[in-house]
Design a protein around this motif. Structure first.
Motif, short mmCIF file in Angstrom:
data_model
loop_
_atom_site.label_atom_id
_atom_site.label_comp_id
_atom_site.label_asym_id
_atom_site.label_seq_id
_atom_site.Cartn_x
_atom_site.Cartn_y
_atom_site.Cartn_z
N GLY A 106 0.68 -1.35 0.10
CA GLY A 106 0.12 0.05 0.06
C GLY A 106 0.87 1.36 0.03
N GLU A 107 1.95 1.20 0.50
CA GLU A 107 3.05 2.33 0.39
C GLU A 107 3.49 2.86 -1.21
OE1 GLU A 107 5.02 2.56 4.60
OE2 GLU A 107 6.27 1.90 2.95
N PRO A 112 12.95 7.99 3.07
CA PRO A 112 14.18 8.49 2.82
C PRO A 112 15.35 7.80 3.27
CG PRO A 112 12.56 10.18 3.17
CD PRO A 112 12.04 9.15 3.72
N GLU A 113 16.37 7.44 2.85
CA GLU A 113 17.44 6.63 3.18
C GLU A 113 17.00 5.22 3.72
OE1 GLU A 113 18.62 10.01 5.76
OE2 GLU A 113 20.46 10.11 4.39
N GLY A 114 15.81 4.87 3.72
CA GLY A 114 15.60 3.48 4.35
C GLY A 114 15.11 3.55 5.76
N LYS A 115 15.00 4.68 6.21
CA LYS A 115 14.74 4.77 7.78
C LYS A 115 13.41 4.97 7.97
CE LYS A 115 19.02 7.46 8.35
NZ LYS A 115 19.80 8.68 8.58
N ARG A 116 12.80 3.61 8.28
CA ARG A 116 11.20 3.44 8.54
C ARG A 116 10.75 4.39 9.88
NH1 ARG A 116 6.47 1.76 6.17
NH2 ARG A 116 5.02 2.08 8.01
N LYS A 117 11.99 3.94 10.87
CA LYS A 117 11.75 4.67 12.16
C LYS A 117 13.08 5.11 12.68
CE LYS A 117 8.94 2.18 14.79
NZ LYS A 117 8.54 1.18 15.48
N GLU A 134 8.01 7.58 13.53
CA GLU A 134 7.80 6.64 12.40
C GLU A 134 7.49 7.30 11.02
OE1 GLU A 134 6.12 2.07 11.86
OE2 GLU A 134 5.51 3.20 13.58
N TYR A 135 7.77 6.58 10.08
CA TYR A 135 7.51 7.10 8.68
C TYR A 135 5.93 6.58 8.18
CZ TYR A 135 7.18 7.13 3.51
OH TYR A 135 6.73 7.40 2.46
N GLU A 136 5.19 7.72 7.91
CA GLU A 136 3.85 7.25 7.59
C GLU A 136 3.17 8.15 6.39
OE1 GLU A 136 -0.56 7.57 10.05
OE2 GLU A 136 1.34 8.78 10.99
N THR A 144 -2.11 11.76 -1.12
CA THR A 144 -1.13 11.19 -0.22
C THR A 144 0.15 12.30 0.00
OG1 THR A 144 -1.85 9.36 -0.91
CG2 THR A 144 0.03 9.19 0.52
N LYS A 145 0.32 12.23 1.46
CA LYS A 145 1.35 13.06 1.95
C LYS A 145 2.18 12.41 2.84
CE LYS A 145 3.24 17.26 4.35
NZ LYS A 145 4.48 17.01 3.87
N PRO A 146 3.52 12.06 2.44
CA PRO A 146 4.35 11.14 3.39
C PRO A 146 4.90 12.22 4.59
CG PRO A 146 5.58 11.94 1.38
CD PRO A 146 4.23 12.47 1.32
N TRP A 147 4.72 11.36 5.89
CA TRP A 147 5.48 12.19 6.98
C TRP A 147 6.65 11.47 7.38
CZ3 TRP A 147 4.62 16.51 9.39
CH2 TRP A 147 3.17 17.44 8.95
N THR A 148 7.82 11.96 7.11
CA THR A 148 9.19 11.20 7.19
C THR A 148 9.62 11.33 8.72
OG1 THR A 148 10.51 13.08 7.05
CG2 THR A 148 9.86 11.73 5.07
N PRO A 149 10.45 10.42 9.45
CA PRO A 149 10.76 10.75 10.90
C PRO A 149 11.61 11.92 10.93
CG PRO A 149 11.19 8.57 9.97
CD PRO A 149 10.60 9.02 8.60
N GLN A 150 12.14 12.53 10.02
CA GLN A 150 12.98 13.61 9.95
C GLN A 150 11.89 14.91 10.27
OE1 GLN A 150 16.38 14.07 10.02
NE2 GLN A 150 16.50 16.05 10.23
N GLU A 151 11.15 14.97 9.25
CA GLU A 151 9.95 15.98 9.56
C GLU A 151 9.24 15.86 10.84
OE1 GLU A 151 8.44 16.56 4.77
OE2 GLU A 151 7.90 14.91 5.95
N ARG A 152 9.00 14.76 11.25
CA ARG A 152 8.09 14.73 12.61
C ARG A 152 9.23 14.95 13.81
NH1 ARG A 152 3.72 11.75 13.03
NH2 ARG A 152 3.34 10.18 11.07
N MET A 153 10.68 14.91 13.44
CA MET A 153 11.57 15.48 14.47
C MET A 153 11.61 17.10 14.46
SD MET A 153 15.60 14.37 15.05
CE MET A 153 16.10 15.00 13.56
N GLU A 154 11.64 17.59 13.27
CA GLU A 154 11.79 18.97 13.21
C GLU A 154 10.47 19.57 13.90
OE1 GLU A 154 12.37 19.43 9.25
OE2 GLU A 154 14.56 18.71 9.04
N MET A 155 9.54 19.06 13.55
CA MET A 155 8.22 19.50 14.00
C MET A 155 8.15 19.45 15.51
SD MET A 155 4.34 18.44 13.25
CE MET A 155 4.44 18.86 11.56
N LEU A 156 8.85 18.17 16.15
CA LEU A 156 8.75 18.22 17.44
C LEU A 156 9.67 19.24 18.32
CD1 LEU A 156 7.82 16.14 19.83
CD2 LEU A 156 9.88 14.91 19.12
#
Length: 523
Positions: A106-107, A112-117, A134-136, A144-156
């Protein structure tokens, strides 16, 4: 047998071997021409994370304790001979990443860089908590918009910083509301005070005046409390900014002359104010916090302020209006501050802390044994743990060498060229061909695994040869599993060149013997 590794994989086992035993082993190695090295306890985490079940928080005390243990193990390595390799695991089991080499059902994209989490650590919180991001892929009206772990960290990081700034501005808003009410009451109180001075107030007016004065005092105390909270919060924000903001962004922030001048002025003012507070606290402690008894000494400190710090500071020290002006300038500066990196990947954090531990330990070893000091080799463990992949481990080795060389230049007065030469000799990596093969369970191919060996090759000082099937570290003898041993050794040889033949290849095949109670050699 040309190479022997003492697998002292638990601290209790390590410390149960008498010192004399190491001396006897050294004598035996001289007689036989074999070389001996040490595998330090696997439970150590050189970055300073706890290694017991459920206790993976970091602390500086733990890092320092590991550093002391490293020195002890380096000493035992020297008992075995010159330039003994002492092998340390890069991680004690702290999660860093969850990898993904292929799309799942389904994905639409790969992370990015294979970093699922990505596992991140809170640098600012004393508990140093770790959390996964986690990537979602989320479905929005526009697609569809991907949320990468990197983006989540920046948002945090952004949301945490905004929340802390908001608290500061909430204090300011509350102060403004109190000041509005305070001015209102003051306007009512002024004629009542004039009436009191003239002696013309009736009983109700006297009661109203007393009530107003009490309210003014309460509100004044509340404003003082809010100012104290604001000052503390601003200091806390400044601390996080200085410690965790990106160096380039900090430099750009302070390139604004006005902001820099305000900050320098504030820093000078705060330093003097803290010195006075420390002096006052010292006096109060001497008098067991009895203000009346301490008052004469406290008055002396107050009188000395103009002489010690200058008249200008003395005027501002007790002037709340000037302090308020200073707060407003700082509030304006805080609005423009770049966001500190409060939350960073555990892999990045481990890199910084491990390099400090390794550099300090190498400096200890060189200070005691000079060119004959043991070699510190950092071994890759599992690829989902901190520093478990080639790129991050290599960066940690390079950073360790850099810090060690800087210490040699600064404290031993050694030239930069010589310092780098010593650092390159005494710090390197151990490459475990079986550990990296655990990438297979994340969907990576043998070719991907061989590429990892190519990346780490230039810094390798030691090699562990073992076999498994890519799903657990079963420590089979070479040929009993499916690890691409030959392909990895080829990449290491290409990267190391002539140095390759000097590097010990240690066969780790204890797993077969442990499980089946027979020697793997016949097999």
């Amino acid at each position: 047998v040309k190479h022997v590794e003492l697998e002292l994989i638990s601290p209790e086992l390590f410390d149960s071997v008498p010192k004399e035993h190491f001396v006897e082993m050294r004598r035996m190695s001289k007689l036989t021409g074999a070389h001996i090295n040490i595998h330090a306890p696997a439970q150590m985490d050189l970055a300073g994370f706890g290694t017991k079940q459920g206790q993976n928080q970091w602390s500086e005390a733990q890092r320092k304790e590991v550093e002391e243990s490293m020195e002890h193990m380096i000493d035992r390595g020297r008992d075995l001979g010159e330039n003994t390799v002492v092998n340390f695991h890069s991680s004690g089991g702290v999660q860093a990443f969850e990898w993904q080499a292929e799309k799942v059902l389904g994905e639409k994209e790969l992370p990015p860089e294979g970093k699922r989490k990505i596992f991140v650590i809170d640098q600012a919180d004393p508990r140093h908590q770790i959390m996964p991001l986690e990537y979602e892929e989320k479905e929005y009206f526009g697609g569809t918009k991907p949320w990468t772990p990197q983006e989540r960290m920046e948002m945090l990081n952004r949301s945490q910083w905004d929340q802390e700034k908001l608290q500061l501005f909430n204090y300011e808003k509350e102060k403004a509301e109190i000041n509005d009410r305070l001015r209102n009451i003051e306007s009512q109180t002024t004629p009542l005070l004039e009436g009191k001075n003239k002696g013309v107030l009736n009983e109700d007016e006297k009661k109203q005046l007393d009530d107003n004065m009490r309210r003014l005092q309460v509100m004044g105390n509340h404003i003082s409390e809010l100012n104290t909270h604001m000052d503390t919060q601003m200091q806390d924000l400044h601390d996080k900014f200085v410690r965790f903001a990106h160096e380039g962004e900090k430099k750009e922030f302070f390139s604004n002359t006005k902001i820099k001048n305000d900050y320098d002025e504030l820093a000078d003012f705060s330093r003097k104010k803290m010195e006075i507070s420390d002096q006052q606290e010292k006096i109060l402690r001497e008098f067991n916090w009895d203000i009346e008894k301490a008052r004469p000494e406290l008055e002396k400190i107050k009188k000395d302020i103009p002489k010690k710090y200058g008249n200008e500071f003395s005027k501002e020290y007790g002037d709340e209006n000037k302090m308020e002006s200073r707060r407003q300038r700082l509030l304006n500066s805080i609005q423009q501050m770049p966001i500190p990196e409060r939350f960073i990947p555990t892999d990045q954090f481990a890199k910084e802390k491990l390099s400090e531990t390794v550099a300090n330990s190498a400096f200890y070893a060189y200070g005691k044994y000079k060119d004959k000091a043991p070699i510190i080799a950092i071994e890759n463990v599992f690829p989902d743990w901190t520093l478990g992949r080639a790129e991050s481990l290599k960066e940690a080795i390079v950073e360790s060498r850099k810090k060690f060389a800087e210490k040699l230049i600064e404290k031993k007065n050694i030239s930069k060229e010589k310092a780098n030469e010593i650092a390159n000799k005494l710090i390197g990596a151990t490459w475990d061909v079986g550990h990296i093969t655990q990438l297979r369970k994340f969907g990576y191919s043998d070719e991907d695994i061989a590429k990892e060996a190519a990346k780490i090759a230039p810094v390798v000082k030691h090699i562990h040869v073992t076999d498994n099937f890519g799903f657990s570290d079963s420590h089979l003898a070479p040929g009993m599993g499916t690890v691409p041993i030959k392909e990895q050794l080829k990449k290491l040889k290409e990267g190391l060149g002539k140095e390759y033949d000097k590097v010990a290849h240690i066969i780790e095949s204890g797993g077969f013997a442990s499980q089946f109670k027979q020697s793997p050699r016949l097999q």
